[in-house]
Write an enzyme that holds these catalytic residues in place. Structure first.
Site, PDB file in Angstrom:
ATOM      1  N   TRP A  80       0.851  -1.196   0.000  1.00 11.67           N
ATOM      2  CA  TRP A  80       0.000   0.000   0.000  1.00 11.67           C
ATOM      3  C   TRP A  80       0.876   1.232   0.000  1.00 11.67           C
ATOM      4  O   TRP A  80       1.935   1.256   0.629  1.00 11.67           O
ATOM      5  CB  TRP A  80      -0.897   0.000   1.243  1.00 11.67           C
ATOM      6  CG  TRP A  80      -1.665   1.281   1.462  1.00 11.67           C
ATOM      7  CD1 TRP A  80      -2.874   1.616   0.928  1.00 11.67           C
ATOM      8  CD2 TRP A  80      -1.285   2.388   2.289  1.00 11.67           C
ATOM      9  NE1 TRP A  80      -3.273   2.858   1.361  1.00 11.67           N
ATOM     10  CE2 TRP A  80      -2.306   3.353   2.198  1.00 11.67           C
ATOM     11  CE3 TRP A  80      -0.174   2.662   3.089  1.00 11.67           C
ATOM     12  CZ2 TRP A  80      -2.257   4.574   2.882  1.00 11.67           C
ATOM     13  CZ3 TRP A  80      -0.115   3.874   3.772  1.00 11.67           C
ATOM     14  CH2 TRP A  80      -1.152   4.809   3.670  1.00 11.67           C
ATOM     15  N   ALA A 146       9.535  -0.718   3.067  1.00 16.11           N
ATOM     16  CA  ALA A 146       9.422  -1.789   2.071  1.00 16.11           C
ATOM     17  C   ALA A 146      10.235  -1.435   0.838  1.00 16.11           C
ATOM     18  O   ALA A 146      10.461  -0.253   0.526  1.00 16.11           O
ATOM     19  CB  ALA A 146       7.958  -1.998   1.689  1.00 16.11           C
ATOM     20  N   PHE A 160      11.460   2.276  -2.870  1.00 21.12           N
ATOM     21  CA  PHE A 160      11.235   2.036  -1.443  1.00 21.12           C
ATOM     22  C   PHE A 160      10.115   2.918  -0.918  1.00 21.12           C
ATOM     23  O   PHE A 160       9.767   3.943  -1.506  1.00 21.12           O
ATOM     24  CB  PHE A 160      12.520   2.302  -0.646  1.00 21.12           C
ATOM     25  CG  PHE A 160      13.004   3.737  -0.705  1.00 21.12           C
ATOM     26  CD1 PHE A 160      12.532   4.694   0.188  1.00 21.12           C
ATOM     27  CD2 PHE A 160      13.946   4.129  -1.656  1.00 21.12           C
ATOM     28  CE1 PHE A 160      12.984   6.009   0.136  1.00 21.12           C
ATOM     29  CE2 PHE A 160      14.405   5.445  -1.720  1.00 21.12           C
ATOM     30  CZ  PHE A 160      13.917   6.379  -0.819  1.00 21.12           C
ATOM     31  N   SER A 161       9.556   2.490   0.200  1.00 19.21           N
ATOM     32  CA  SER A 161       8.583   3.314   0.920  1.00 19.21           C
ATOM     33  C   SER A 161       8.909   3.252   2.403  1.00 19.21           C
ATOM     34  O   SER A 161       9.214   2.189   2.946  1.00 19.21           O
ATOM     35  CB  SER A 161       7.154   2.844   0.657  1.00 19.21           C
ATOM     36  OG  SER A 161       6.993   1.482   1.025  1.00 19.21           O
ATOM     37  N   CYS A 177       2.973  -7.487   1.486  1.00 20.30           N
ATOM     38  CA  CYS A 177       4.123  -8.175   0.876  1.00 20.30           C
ATOM     39  C   CYS A 177       3.999  -9.694   0.978  1.00 20.30           C
ATOM     40  O   CYS A 177       4.993 -10.420   0.883  1.00 20.30           O
ATOM     41  CB  CYS A 177       5.429  -7.704   1.507  1.00 20.30           C
ATOM     42  SG  CYS A 177       5.680  -5.916   1.349  1.00 20.30           S
TER      43      CYS A 177
END
Length: 213
Positions: A80, A146, A160-161, A177
């Site tokens: 998300w 993530a 990435f987040s 994930c």
């Protein structure tokens, strides 16, 4: 001069950007970086709430409430993106010979260093990408950042987040994930104070050179 010779990353602050708009810009930049006409670039932004599914997503990983999902060409499963989460898309030309795992490890290290600067100890988990808060009395291992990437023509896409002060309830509607035996967290939840995307942005930008080979 090619992007590989610059030795630096060009950060672009894109604010709040619709996912599909950002994806189009990623593809444009990827073509330019792979061709050597633009330098290595990192898009730094927030998305309106959206679910995206990587190539390894299984039907049972998807939201249980019928929420729309954007299928994308990165690795990994479903995740998300939304308000309160800092997203980074490095479009970087990797050196030869290509070592994608080493690149992922550099991105992880960059995020570990960012979390450490905020006073949050994090680490890697064997067999799982991303950055994790170790298990403790508060619960099992929890992912705070993530990573999901794609490499084509020697250049990276996606990225990435980092969960800053996002609504963690967004992760309740699916299996983040594809991992069922661990949790998701944020800088704010772990540190007991609000840490906004605006506060995290300059810290992430400062540590971006870590992802270069």
């Amino acid at each position: 001069m090619t992007s590989a010779s610059l030795g630096t990353l060009r950060p672009v602050h894109a604010g709040v950007t619709d996912y599909l708009t950002a994806w189009d810009e990623q593809r444009r930049l990827h073509e330019a970086v792979a061709s050597g006409t633009e330098p290595d670039t990192v898009l730094l932004l927030e998305h309106p709430s959206v679910y995206t599914a990587g190539k390894r997503t299984e039907p049972w990983d998807r939201p249980m409430d019928g929420t729309p999902v954007v299928d994308v060409d990165r690795g990994g499963k479903i995740t998300w993106h939304g308000p309160g989460q800092l997203v980074g898309y490095p479009i970087v030309k990797l050196p030869d010979p290509l070592d994608v795992v080493a690149y992922v490890r550099r991105v992880e290290q960059m995020l570990i260093d960012v979390c450490a600067e905020f006073g949050l100890p994090t680490d890697r988990v064997e067999g799982r990408s991303g950055v994790w808060v170790p298990s403790d009395e508060r619960g099992p291992e929890r992912k705070v950042a993530a990573i999901g990437i794609r490499v084509a023509r020697g250049a990276t896409m996606h990225g990435f987040s980092l969960n800053c002060d996002c609504d963690l309830g967004a992760f309740d509607n699916f299996v983040p994930c594809g991992i069922r035996d661990a949790g998701v967290t944020s800088l704010s939840a772990e540190l007991g104070r609000q840490i906004t995307v605006a506060e995290a942005l300059p810290i992430v930008e400062k540590h971006l050179p870590t992802i270069l080979a």
